[in-house]
Scaffold this motif. Structure first.
Motif, PDB file in Angstrom:
ATOM      1  N   UNK A 173      12.638  -5.434   3.696  1.00 53.27           N
ATOM      2  CA  UNK A 173      12.811  -5.535   5.143  1.00 53.27           C
ATOM      3  C   UNK A 173      14.112  -4.866   5.587  1.00 53.27           C
ATOM      4  N   UNK A 174      15.164  -5.084   4.793  1.00 51.87           N
ATOM      5  CA  UNK A 174      16.487  -4.683   5.248  1.00 51.87           C
ATOM      6  C   UNK A 174      17.051  -3.562   4.400  1.00 51.87           C
ATOM      7  N   UNK A 175      17.739  -2.630   5.050  1.00 51.88           N
ATOM      8  CA  UNK A 175      18.421  -1.571   4.307  1.00 51.88           C
ATOM      9  C   UNK A 175      19.534  -2.158   3.442  1.00 51.88           C
ATOM     10  N   UNK A 176      19.978  -3.359   3.760  1.00 49.51           N
ATOM     11  CA  UNK A 176      21.043  -3.987   2.969  1.00 49.51           C
ATOM     12  C   UNK A 176      20.488  -4.833   1.822  1.00 49.51           C
ATOM     13  N   UNK A 177      19.151  -4.930   1.713  1.00 51.26           N
ATOM     14  CA  UNK A 177      18.563  -5.704   0.611  1.00 51.26           C
ATOM     15  C   UNK A 177      18.797  -4.991  -0.706  1.00 51.26           C
ATOM     16  N   UNK A 178      19.169  -5.759  -1.721  1.00 51.17           N
ATOM     17  CA  UNK A 178      19.281  -5.211  -3.074  1.00 51.17           C
ATOM     18  C   UNK A 178      18.173  -5.845  -3.899  1.00 51.17           C
ATOM     19  N   UNK A 179      17.102  -5.089  -4.130  1.00 44.03           N
ATOM     20  CA  UNK A 179      15.986  -5.546  -4.954  1.00 44.03           C
ATOM     21  C   UNK A 179      16.109  -4.855  -6.303  1.00 44.03           C
ATOM     22  N   UNK A 180      16.224  -5.629  -7.370  1.00 42.41           N
ATOM     23  CA  UNK A 180      16.271  -5.033  -8.703  1.00 42.41           C
ATOM     24  C   UNK A 180      15.145  -5.587  -9.551  1.00 42.41           C
ATOM     25  N   UNK A 181      14.693  -4.763 -10.496  1.00 43.29           N
ATOM     26  CA  UNK A 181      13.638  -5.198 -11.406  1.00 43.29           C
ATOM     27  C   UNK A 181      14.229  -5.156 -12.806  1.00 43.29           C
ATOM     28  N   UNK A 202      15.049  -1.986 -15.036  1.00 47.62           N
ATOM     29  CA  UNK A 202      13.898  -1.298 -15.585  1.00 47.62           C
ATOM     30  C   UNK A 202      13.735   0.059 -14.918  1.00 47.62           C
ATOM     31  N   UNK A 203      13.279   1.066 -15.675  1.00 47.86           N
ATOM     32  CA  UNK A 203      12.996   2.349 -15.023  1.00 47.86           C
ATOM     33  C   UNK A 203      11.855   2.187 -14.011  1.00 47.86           C
ATOM     34  N   UNK A 204      11.855   3.032 -12.991  1.00 49.87           N
ATOM     35  CA  UNK A 204      10.829   2.958 -11.945  1.00 49.87           C
ATOM     36  C   UNK A 204       9.430   2.977 -12.560  1.00 49.87           C
ATOM     37  N   UNK A 205       8.582   2.099 -12.095  1.00 45.46           N
ATOM     38  CA  UNK A 205       7.218   2.052 -12.601  1.00 45.46           C
ATOM     39  C   UNK A 205       7.009   0.977 -13.656  1.00 45.46           C
ATOM     40  N   UNK A 206       8.099   0.558 -14.311  1.00 43.69           N
ATOM     41  CA  UNK A 206       7.983  -0.488 -15.336  1.00 43.69           C
ATOM     42  C   UNK A 206       7.991  -1.870 -14.679  1.00 43.69           C
ATOM     43  N   UNK A 207       7.279  -2.801 -15.313  1.00 48.19           N
ATOM     44  CA  UNK A 207       7.214  -4.165 -14.778  1.00 48.19           C
ATOM     45  C   UNK A 207       8.398  -4.992 -15.281  1.00 48.19           C
ATOM     46  N   UNK A 208       8.935  -5.805 -14.402  1.00 46.41           N
ATOM     47  CA  UNK A 208       9.993  -6.728 -14.795  1.00 46.41           C
ATOM     48  C   UNK A 208      10.111  -7.806 -13.723  1.00 46.41           C
ATOM     49  N   UNK A 209      11.106  -8.681 -13.925  1.00 43.35           N
ATOM     50  CA  UNK A 209      11.302  -9.731 -12.928  1.00 43.35           C
ATOM     51  C   UNK A 209      12.080  -9.186 -11.733  1.00 43.35           C
ATOM     52  N   UNK A 210      11.637  -9.559 -10.562  1.00 41.64           N
ATOM     53  CA  UNK A 210      12.355  -9.168  -9.339  1.00 41.64           C
ATOM     54  C   UNK A 210      13.554 -10.092  -9.139  1.00 41.64           C
ATOM     55  N   UNK A 211      14.721  -9.502  -8.991  1.00 38.29           N
ATOM     56  CA  UNK A 211      15.890 -10.296  -8.600  1.00 38.29           C
ATOM     57  C   UNK A 211      16.452  -9.693  -7.306  1.00 38.29           C
ATOM     58  N   UNK A 212      16.932 -10.550  -6.409  1.00 37.77           N
ATOM     59  CA  UNK A 212      17.247 -10.098  -5.053  1.00 37.77           C
ATOM     60  C   UNK A 212      18.560 -10.668  -4.532  1.00 37.77           C
ATOM     61  N   UNK A 213      19.265  -9.800  -3.810  1.00 35.46           N
ATOM     62  CA  UNK A 213      20.428 -10.207  -3.038  1.00 35.46           C
ATOM     63  C   UNK A 213      20.280  -9.539  -1.672  1.00 35.46           C
ATOM     64  N   UNK A 214      20.719 -10.163  -0.623  1.00 38.99           N
ATOM     65  CA  UNK A 214      20.599  -9.503   0.680  1.00 38.99           C
ATOM     66  C   UNK A 214      20.956 -10.418   1.817  1.00 38.99           C
ATOM     67  N   UNK A 215      20.927  -9.864   3.031  1.00 38.08           N
ATOM     68  CA  UNK A 215      21.412 -10.613   4.195  1.00 38.08           C
ATOM     69  C   UNK A 215      20.490 -11.737   4.674  1.00 38.08           C
ATOM     70  N   UNK A 216      19.296 -11.873   4.048  1.00 40.57           N
ATOM     71  CA  UNK A 216      18.471 -13.049   4.380  1.00 40.57           C
ATOM     72  C   UNK A 216      18.232 -13.919   3.149  1.00 40.57           C
ATOM     73  N   UNK A 217      18.721 -13.518   1.988  1.00 40.89           N
ATOM     74  CA  UNK A 217      18.391 -14.236   0.756  1.00 40.89           C
ATOM     75  C   UNK A 217      19.469 -15.251   0.382  1.00 40.89           C
TER      76      UNK A 217
END
Ligand code: OOB
Length: 530
Positions: free
Chosen positions: A356-364, A372-387
């Motif tokens: 949603x936000x340009x300030x969201x940091x979504x990592x896998x 993980x390299x793009x395309x690989x499956x992993x756990x989503x971890x998130x930091x951001x202005x609504x999290x």
């Protein structure tokens, strides 16, 4: 800030402010400006009732004054369990204005959940209705109050019995100090966790931003009409942009009892609804019944999410109904990814879109926390202005649910597409996603272990054609094996919400264990689904 709440680190908070995500808005002001500039504009519709912005504002101010006269004020927790209704909105607004904190329970919650919420938050009041579908919530309130000395007041919509009628809580509006925008505004419940339900503090800053950003992403403005067909106590219908987002942009929110096609289609036609939210399990029903009931849903934007969406179903509603889908991956905890209504329909059918936000940091990340390299499956971890940065009053749980640098471990397995959309592929957290209703396996297991006939138990998801998943309890009995009916009655007796009762029972002489001595749910799941 309230004790027991984890703040965003100062430098991140400053960045979110400097970059305009957080603007110092408070939820106490929702609808106020519209009440002043366009008082007759319709804020809420339910049944035959229409509430203008002026009336909503006045009712919220009067209720706030009435609650204040009863001693409710800043930081007091108030458990709110109301169906989709004008009262729900008025109560939330009144509490926001008092800087008191609604704790939003779902209508389906029963004594186990409400008791826990009251105890964990030391709530001073509980706002509820007299009854739902024959279940007397005043009885529940009496039980919960007997166990929670902090709970001074119970306010009831309808016949109050031994308690206070909400309608009688009324006083001349008073001047109230504005809440601090960085402070908690209310609590949402987490869908997934081990043990008892966790509470998610949502601040004015972060939720006001979520409302603004989701409204913009959906192209939802003052000419919009939002239909709340899911429970408004759930983040999806409350604030994505949902009912509160409608009030923030001066739109109209229509409150329905359920997403059942007859009621929803009637309201969509009568109120010219432009936006609604559904769990995926409802889409086939809508597609089947729209032609039968003569509903024209062309152009309606439907936010769909909360559970797996089948690409075939997505394609079908787009093609046959002319619905514009926006596929949402959301969590009460705050992170949101979504496709936008103007994206090509294939995106909504196959992906959960972009953050949603340009300030969201979504990592896998992998098990070791490596990106993980793009395309690989992993756990989503998130930091951001609504999290969120921590659940309320559970420091030990927070210590392993967040990375040391504050990323929320979502427990969802995901990957990125080459064009940067999120795809949810699975889950490592122990939750059964029953058509979008989240059943925490650990919570149900704990209750089942209290049954005299249960020696060991594992609760896990089994596939279901309609809901996506259903709940199976695998039980190792002591002597006489219990029946599914007995276990369901036992859980109901213990005050557990009906959607958490197991749908299926499997009896075993032993459970499979992993090397570290945990029940091997993967092996069990594979065995159950053959
Ligand atoms: C929404 O929020 P919650 O808190 O009830 O549940 C969150 C969990 C996620 O962690 C994920 O496991 C699952 O629900 N989920 C999805 C999904 N969206 C959520 N799984 C597959 N596909 C999706 N699109 O469910 C929620 C909150 C705000 C908006 C929409 C949904």
């Amino acid at each position: 800030m309230l004790d027991g709440v984890v703040r965003w680190p100062q430098e991140l908070a400053e960045r979110y402010r400097a970059e305009g995500y957080w603007r110092g808005e408070v939820l106490a002001d929702l609808g106020r400006e519209w009440a002043r500039t366009d008082p007759e504009r319709t804020a809420l519709v339910t049944g035959d009732q229409r509430v203008s912005y002026r009336d909503l504002d006045r009712r919220a101010d009067r209720l706030a004054a009435g609650l204040r006269a009863r001693g409710i004020g800043r930081h007091d927790r108030v458990v709110v369990q109301l169906p989709n209704s004008v009262e729900f909105v008025v109560v939330c607004l009144a509490l926001f204005r008092l800087a008191a904190l609604p704790v939003l329970a779902l209508p389906a919650h029963r004594r186990a959940e409400i008791g826990h919420l009251c105890a964990h938050t030391e709530a001073v009041a509980y706002v509820t209705v007299d009854q739902v579908q024959g279940f007397d919530l005043r009885k529940l309130a009496a039980d919960v109050r007997a166990e929670n000395p902090a709970l001074r007041d119970v306010f009831v919509v309808g016949d109050p019995g031994e308690f206070t009628a909400l309608a009688e809580v009324d006083a001349e509006p008073v001047e109230l100090p504005a809440p601090d925008p960085s402070d908690v505004a209310f609590f949402l419940l987490s869908g997934g966790s081990t043990g008892l339900p966790k509470l998610i503090p949502r601040t004015h800053d972060d939720y006001a931003y979520q409302l603004r950003a989701t409204a913009a992403a959906m192209g939802f403005g003052s000419d919009g009409v939002y239909l709340a067909a899911l429970p408004v106590a759930h983040n999806a219908a409350l604030g994505c942009p949902g009912v509160l987002g409608a009030l923030s942009v001066g739109a109209t929110a229509v409150l329905a009892g359920s997403p059942s096609p007859d009621e929803a289609f009637r309201l969509i036609a009568r109120e010219r609804v432009t936006l609604t939210t559904l769990m995926p399990a409802f889409l086939p029903l809508w597609a089947d019944l729209a032609p039968v009931l003569g509903a024209d849903l062309t152009g309606l934007v439907v936010e769909v999410g909360g559970a797996n969406l089948s690409p075939e179903v997505a394609a079908r509603v787009t093609r046959e109904l002319g619905i514009r889908l926006a596929h949402f991956f959301g969590m009460a905890e705050g992170p949101i990814c979504c496709t936008r209504p103007d994206d090509p329909p294939e995106l909504a059918a196959h992906t959960q879109g972009r953050p949603l936000s340009a300030a969201d940091e979504f990592r896998i990340v992998d098990d070791a926390g490596r990106d993980q390299p793009s395309g690989e499956v992993g756990e989503l971890i998130v930091r951001g202005p609504t999290t969120l940065r921590g659940y309320y009053r559970v420091p030990e749980y927070n210590a392993h649910t967040f990375t040391p640098d504050g990323f929320l471990r979502t427990g969802d397995l995901v990957r990125w597409t080459p064009t940067g959309e999120l795809v949810v592929v699975g889950r490592i957290k122990e939750v059964v996603n029953r058509g979008g209703e989240k059943v925490p396996a650990g919570e149900v297991e704990e209750h089942l272990l209290a049954h005299p006939a249960v020696r060991e138990v594992a609760v896990l998801a089994v596939p279901d054609r309609v809901l996506g998943e259903k709940t199976c309890a695998v039980v190792v009995p002591r002597d006489d094996a219990p029946t599914l009916g007995q276990l369901r009655d036992f859980l109901t007796e213990r005050g557990l919400a009906a959607y958490k009762l197991p749908d299926r029972l499997e009896l075993r002489t032993a459970l499979p264990y992993t090397g570290v001595g945990k029940v091997d749910k993967r092996a069990l799941g594979a065995e159950l689904t053959g």
